[in-house]
Design a protein around this motif. Sequence first.
Motif, PDB file in Angstrom:
ATOM      1  N   ASP A  59      -9.017  15.827  14.122  1.00  0.00           N
ATOM      2  CA  ASP A  59     -10.428  15.917  14.517  1.00  0.00           C
ATOM      3  C   ASP A  59     -10.544  16.377  15.968  1.00  0.00           C
ATOM      4  O   ASP A  59     -11.428  17.165  16.306  1.00  0.00           O
ATOM      5  N   GLU A  60      -9.648  15.886  16.828  1.00  0.00           N
ATOM      6  CA  GLU A  60      -9.678  16.268  18.240  1.00  0.00           C
ATOM      7  C   GLU A  60      -9.410  17.768  18.405  1.00  0.00           C
ATOM      8  O   GLU A  60     -10.057  18.437  19.198  1.00  0.00           O
ATOM      9  N   ASP A  63     -12.450  19.688  17.327  1.00  0.00           N
ATOM     10  CA  ASP A  63     -13.484  19.620  18.363  1.00  0.00           C
ATOM     11  C   ASP A  63     -13.242  20.655  19.453  1.00  0.00           C
ATOM     12  O   ASP A  63     -14.172  21.320  19.915  1.00  0.00           O
TER      13      ASP A  63
END
Length: 90
Positions: A38-39, A42
């Motif tokens: 997810d990082e 992002d």
Amino acid sequence: MSVCTVIAGACEGSLACSTCHVIVMDMEYYTKLEDPSDEENDMLDLAFGLTETSRLGCQIIARPELDGIRLAIPAATRNFAVDGYVPKPH
């Protein structure tokens, strides 16, 4: 023929920028990579020229099964530290 390019990552691999954005040229190799976190996703949202096979170079771990992978480097990058961004004090 191999071409090696050094990609400078402003955050030194800490998943805090998208300056090491690369494009995996062959879907065959893209599917061999672990799914982006997810990082990473992002940070990719901030990348210039995002594609379906975009990844952060700092998150691609060299393994024998990736021998032959071809990566393209986008024509531009977004590096807030260089582009005039000045963080506000806390």
